[in-house]
Design a protein around this motif. Structure first.
Motif, PDB file in Angstrom:
ATOM      1  N   GLN A 119      81.054  42.541  30.600  1.00 32.74           N
ATOM      2  CA  GLN A 119      79.553  42.674  30.726  1.00 32.74           C
ATOM      3  C   GLN A 119      79.140  41.714  31.939  1.00 32.74           C
ATOM      4  OE1 GLN A 119      77.943  44.585  28.687  1.00 32.74           O
ATOM      5  NE2 GLN A 119      79.983  44.983  27.554  1.00 32.74           N
ATOM      6  N   LYS A 120      80.068  41.505  32.851  1.00 32.09           N
ATOM      7  CA  LYS A 120      79.762  40.552  33.784  1.00 32.09           C
ATOM      8  C   LYS A 120      80.485  40.894  34.976  1.00 32.09           C
ATOM      9  CE  LYS A 120      78.494  35.815  35.373  1.00 32.09           C
ATOM     10  NZ  LYS A 120      78.582  34.738  35.105  1.00 32.09           N
ATOM     11  N   ARG A 121      80.165  41.348  36.083  1.00 34.21           N
ATOM     12  CA  ARG A 121      81.012  41.740  37.197  1.00 34.21           C
ATOM     13  C   ARG A 121      80.906  40.795  38.114  1.00 34.21           C
ATOM     14  NH1 ARG A 121      79.472  48.149  38.407  1.00 34.21           N
ATOM     15  NH2 ARG A 121      80.415  49.084  36.590  1.00 34.21           N
ATOM     16  N   GLY A 122      81.594  40.588  39.189  1.00 29.67           N
ATOM     17  CA  GLY A 122      81.411  39.677  40.074  1.00 29.67           C
ATOM     18  C   GLY A 122      80.174  40.118  40.872  1.00 29.67           C
ATOM     19  N   LEU A 123      79.949  39.185  42.023  1.00 32.90           N
ATOM     20  CA  LEU A 123      78.646  39.496  42.744  1.00 32.90           C
ATOM     21  C   LEU A 123      79.118  40.011  44.258  1.00 32.90           C
ATOM     22  CD1 LEU A 123      76.630  36.063  42.212  1.00 32.90           C
ATOM     23  CD2 LEU A 123      76.181  38.397  41.128  1.00 32.90           C
ATOM     24  N   VAL A 124      80.359  39.862  44.635  1.00 27.61           N
ATOM     25  CA  VAL A 124      80.735  40.134  45.972  1.00 27.61           C
ATOM     26  C   VAL A 124      80.505  41.663  46.185  1.00 27.61           C
ATOM     27  CG1 VAL A 124      82.655  40.438  47.623  1.00 27.61           C
ATOM     28  CG2 VAL A 124      82.526  38.293  46.347  1.00 27.61           C
ATOM     29  N   GLY A 125      79.819  42.088  47.155  1.00 30.98           N
ATOM     30  CA  GLY A 125      79.468  43.637  47.282  1.00 30.98           C
ATOM     31  C   GLY A 125      78.115  43.937  46.922  1.00 30.98           C
ATOM     32  N   SER A 126      77.301  43.106  46.044  1.00 35.97           N
ATOM     33  CA  SER A 126      76.387  43.474  45.531  1.00 35.97           C
ATOM     34  C   SER A 126      74.972  43.022  46.195  1.00 35.97           C
ATOM     35  CB  SER A 126      75.970  42.938  44.025  1.00 35.97           C
ATOM     36  OG  SER A 126      77.176  43.257  43.362  1.00 35.97           O
ATOM     37  N   PHE A 127      74.064  43.824  46.028  1.00 34.08           N
ATOM     38  CA  PHE A 127      72.716  43.470  46.919  1.00 34.08           C
ATOM     39  C   PHE A 127      71.643  43.206  46.128  1.00 34.08           C
ATOM     40  CE2 PHE A 127      74.979  46.573  49.403  1.00 34.08           C
ATOM     41  CZ  PHE A 127      74.763  46.448  50.728  1.00 34.08           C
ATOM     42  N   PHE A 128      70.844  42.406  46.728  1.00 32.24           N
ATOM     43  CA  PHE A 128      69.769  41.608  46.117  1.00 32.24           C
ATOM     44  C   PHE A 128      68.500  41.582  46.941  1.00 32.24           C
ATOM     45  CE2 PHE A 128      73.527  39.887  44.041  1.00 32.24           C
ATOM     46  CZ  PHE A 128      73.080  39.576  42.523  1.00 32.24           C
ATOM     47  N   LYS A 129      67.172  41.497  46.259  1.00 32.01           N
ATOM     48  CA  LYS A 129      66.051  41.302  47.110  1.00 32.01           C
ATOM     49  C   LYS A 129      65.718  39.795  46.810  1.00 32.01           C
ATOM     50  CE  LYS A 129      61.197  42.539  47.574  1.00 32.01           C
ATOM     51  NZ  LYS A 129      60.227  43.703  47.313  1.00 32.01           N
ATOM     52  N   GLY A 130      65.921  39.058  47.704  1.00 34.05           N
ATOM     53  CA  GLY A 130      65.775  37.695  47.584  1.00 34.05           C
ATOM     54  C   GLY A 130      64.386  36.832  48.235  1.00 34.05           C
ATOM     55  N   LYS A 131      64.263  35.839  47.934  1.00 34.65           N
ATOM     56  CA  LYS A 131      63.082  35.055  48.556  1.00 34.65           C
ATOM     57  C   LYS A 131      63.700  33.734  49.036  1.00 34.65           C
ATOM     58  CE  LYS A 131      59.170  35.196  46.569  1.00 34.65           C
ATOM     59  NZ  LYS A 131      57.856  34.853  45.542  1.00 34.65           N
ATOM     60  N   VAL A 132      63.384  33.083  50.234  1.00 36.64           N
ATOM     61  CA  VAL A 132      63.793  32.226  50.917  1.00 36.64           C
ATOM     62  C   VAL A 132      62.835  30.945  50.181  1.00 36.64           C
ATOM     63  CG1 VAL A 132      63.512  30.962  53.002  1.00 36.64           C
ATOM     64  CG2 VAL A 132      64.102  33.234  53.175  1.00 36.64           C
ATOM     65  N   VAL A 133      63.724  29.995  49.801  1.00 40.16           N
ATOM     66  CA  VAL A 133      63.281  28.886  49.356  1.00 40.16           C
ATOM     67  C   VAL A 133      63.053  27.636  50.108  1.00 40.16           C
ATOM     68  CG1 VAL A 133      63.555  29.629  46.850  1.00 40.16           C
ATOM     69  CG2 VAL A 133      65.425  28.181  47.990  1.00 40.16           C
ATOM     70  N   ASN A 134      64.086  27.551  51.001  1.00 38.05           N
ATOM     71  CA  ASN A 134      64.147  26.543  51.926  1.00 38.05           C
ATOM     72  C   ASN A 134      64.952  26.773  53.064  1.00 38.05           C
ATOM     73  OD1 ASN A 134      63.846  23.751  52.765  1.00 38.05           O
ATOM     74  ND2 ASN A 134      65.429  23.045  51.174  1.00 38.05           N
ATOM     75  N   VAL A 135      64.340  26.385  54.480  1.00 41.38           N
ATOM     76  CA  VAL A 135      65.109  26.395  55.582  1.00 41.38           C
ATOM     77  C   VAL A 135      65.465  25.321  56.406  1.00 41.38           C
ATOM     78  CG1 VAL A 135      64.865  27.509  58.213  1.00 41.38           C
ATOM     79  CG2 VAL A 135      63.534  28.694  56.031  1.00 41.38           C
ATOM     80  N   ILE A 136      66.754  25.113  56.461  1.00 46.76           N
ATOM     81  CA  ILE A 136      67.381  23.786  56.920  1.00 46.76           C
ATOM     82  C   ILE A 136      67.789  24.075  58.468  1.00 46.76           C
ATOM     83  CG2 ILE A 136      69.080  21.944  56.456  1.00 46.76           C
ATOM     84  CD1 ILE A 136      67.473  22.826  54.064  1.00 46.76           C
ATOM     85  N   PRO A 137      66.693  23.409  59.524  1.00 50.11           N
ATOM     86  CA  PRO A 137      67.177  23.554  60.641  1.00 50.11           C
ATOM     87  C   PRO A 137      68.507  23.006  61.167  1.00 50.11           C
ATOM     88  CG  PRO A 137      64.661  22.915  60.327  1.00 50.11           C
ATOM     89  CD  PRO A 137      65.529  22.925  59.186  1.00 50.11           C
ATOM     90  N   GLY A 138      68.807  21.827  60.768  1.00 49.96           N
ATOM     91  CA  GLY A 138      69.901  20.930  61.214  1.00 49.96           C
ATOM     92  C   GLY A 138      71.247  21.907  60.841  1.00 49.96           C
ATOM     93  N   MET A 139      71.022  22.779  59.773  1.00 50.91           N
ATOM     94  CA  MET A 139      72.509  23.501  59.559  1.00 50.91           C
ATOM     95  C   MET A 139      72.239  25.019  59.902  1.00 50.91           C
ATOM     96  SD  MET A 139      72.706  22.267  55.629  1.00 50.91           S
ATOM     97  CE  MET A 139      74.180  23.370  55.120  1.00 50.91           C
ATOM     98  N   GLN A 140      71.298  25.202  60.669  1.00 48.17           N
ATOM     99  CA  GLN A 140      70.751  26.516  61.108  1.00 48.17           C
ATOM    100  C   GLN A 140      71.123  27.563  60.051  1.00 48.17           C
ATOM    101  OE1 GLN A 140      68.736  27.358  63.578  1.00 48.17           O
ATOM    102  NE2 GLN A 140      70.349  28.156  65.231  1.00 48.17           N
ATOM    103  N   ALA A 141      70.335  27.131  58.624  1.00 49.96           N
ATOM    104  CA  ALA A 141      70.727  27.916  57.454  1.00 49.96           C
ATOM    105  C   ALA A 141      69.573  28.194  56.578  1.00 49.96           C
ATOM    106  CB  ALA A 141      71.892  27.350  56.960  1.00 49.96           C
ATOM    107  N   ALA A 142      69.617  28.960  55.597  1.00 47.19           N
ATOM    108  CA  ALA A 142      68.453  28.917  54.764  1.00 47.19           C
ATOM    109  C   ALA A 142      69.165  29.107  53.247  1.00 47.19           C
ATOM    110  CB  ALA A 142      67.420  30.252  54.940  1.00 47.19           C
ATOM    111  N   PHE A 143      68.333  28.773  52.296  1.00 51.32           N
ATOM    112  CA  PHE A 143      68.669  28.913  50.827  1.00 51.32           C
ATOM    113  C   PHE A 143      67.960  29.967  50.493  1.00 51.32           C
ATOM    114  CE2 PHE A 143      70.523  24.747  51.768  1.00 51.32           C
ATOM    115  CZ  PHE A 143      71.858  25.029  51.009  1.00 51.32           C
TER     116      PHE A 143
END
Length: 409
Positions: free
Chosen positions: A44-68
């Motif tokens: 009942q639970k497949r892995g996530l790799v390859g799956s698509f999501f509509k996501g929402k940015v919750v945090n942007v980290i300039p020092g890491m050049q990344a977002a969560f």
């Protein structure tokens, strides 16, 4: 098409054995009688790799050049700026922008999981979208055509590249897979049409979905293996569940219309993994100390940073010449390490401490054997060669957590 006994279609090259338990499905792949892959997936639970999501940015980290990004999982996903820029390097800006110029908290976007969450880390996601099919990988925004390097013939690579350029639109990208060698343009076009339709469905769901939400799940573990490596002329799929066998036959009929899949419904009393010796082999192959057929042995240690494999002569006495004994042990170890890395799905940095060799010819022979033995591995890997300390260094892409044996009845 179902069979209770194997069809006579020549020698079986690959045998896929699938055990369908109450809450999990387990798969073992044998190539020429050797166990080379094992995987387990909850029903009942497949892995996530390859799956698509509509996501929402919750945090942007300039020092890491990344977002969560919140994708509806327990931990927020990690999006690095390189996975946000255009997938074609030639179309990226010469000066990399700040991620704060591209994303703000609350921003919604489509992301695809490229790496499972490991430990305390959430999944890694990208906007370099890709949808794999039987013959090609469809990248809706990449803008280029590439052909698998595993296709050795330059003439065949050129033919496939021309077909890809003729079929794609300007913004689309295609990677022609190894499976497509000698495939006709009609088959490739059918695959492309199917993948385009899948991408359009993802876009439609994103337009109406409220983030975070799932837009598309990748295929199941068994379906992925059938898509990537199954050949109806030389391979056999053996399953102990009639329902799952029918689903597999329906999937193959869609993927390979007109072909006659070699699917066997397992009906014997003993558990399928016991009958084919899978359980016993797994118990040996996942030990820390692993004996080689010739009497040598490996010691396998995995840390968070890397995997270290030590090669020892053990009981193998070989010939009168010590250098030859060492060489033969190292050759055997190289072949077995390639099989075990694939079977355990080991990822990250891998260091192999082969037995010291004085001959440069022998060192080159071990390296060549290792490279040839890894040719069947579909996971991206890179053998870097010998370090100054005489260790063999390589890397292998870590997509999912390393395999753990959980063979059920």
């Amino acid at each position: 098409m179902f069979l209770t006994e194997r069809k006579t279609k020549g020698e079986i090259m690959k045998r896929m054995i699938v055990h369908c338990g109450v809450d999990s499905i387990q798969l073992a792949l044998l190539e020429e009688g050797k166990l080379v892959e094992y995987a387990a997936e909850r029903s009942q639970k497949r892995g996530l790799v390859g799956s698509f999501f509509k996501g929402k940015v919750v945090n942007v980290i300039p020092g890491m050049q990344a977002a969560f990004v919140d994708i509806g999982q327990k931990k927020n996903a990690f999006l690095y700026i390189d996975d946000l820029l255009h997938p074609h390097l030639e179309k990226q800006p010469k000066q990399k922008p700040l991620i704060t110029e591209l994303l703000k908290p609350g921003h919604e976007l489509i992301v695809q999981v490229v790496k499972e969450g490991i430990g305390n880390k959430g999944a890694r996601v990208t906007t370099h979208y890709s949808l794999p099919g039987r013959w090609l990988v469809y990248m809706p925004n990449a803008g280029y055509v590439a052909v698998s390097k595993k296709i050795g013939s330059e003439e065949e690579r050129l033919r496939l590249k021309v077909i890809g350029e003729e079929l794609r639109t300007e913004e689309e990208g295609l990677i022609i897979r190894t499976n497509a060698e000698h495939a006709g343009s009609e088959a490739i076009q059918e695959d492309l049409t199917l993948l385009r339709g899948r991408w359009n469905t993802i876009l439609s769901k994103s337009d109406t979905g409220i983030s975070p939400c799932v837009l598309h799940h990748d295929l199941s573990m068994v379906q992925r293996l059938m898509r990537d490596v199954y050949s109806p002329e030389t391979d056999e799929l053996i399953m102990d569940s009639p329902e799952q066998a029918k689903e597999a036959a329906d999937f193959l009929a869609t993927m390979l219309p007109g072909e006659s899949p070699n699917i066997v419904k397992y009906k014997k009393d003993s558990p399928i993994f016991d009958f084919y010796g899978i359980r016993q082999q797994l118990e040996k192959d996942f030990l820390r100390k692993l004996w080689l057929p010739g009497g040598g042995y490996l010691v396998w240690d995995t840390t968070e940073a890397l995997t270290v494999i030590d090669v020892n002569t053990g009981k193998f006495t070989g010939r009168d010449n010590l250098e030859d004994t060492v060489y033969l042990t190292n050759l055997e170890a190289a072949r077995e390490i390639a099989r075990l890395v694939r079977l355990r799905d080991t990822g990250g940095i891998i260091i192999v401490d082969f037995i010291d060799m004085n001959s440069e010819e022998h060192r080159a022979g071990v390296l060549d054997t290792l490279e040839k033995s890894f040719k069947g591995d579909r996971t991206q890997h890179h053998i870097l060669g010998w370090t100054k300390l005489g260790l063999l260094e390589m890397t292998r892409k870590r997509i999912r957590n390393e395999n753990v044996v959980t063979v059920s009845e």
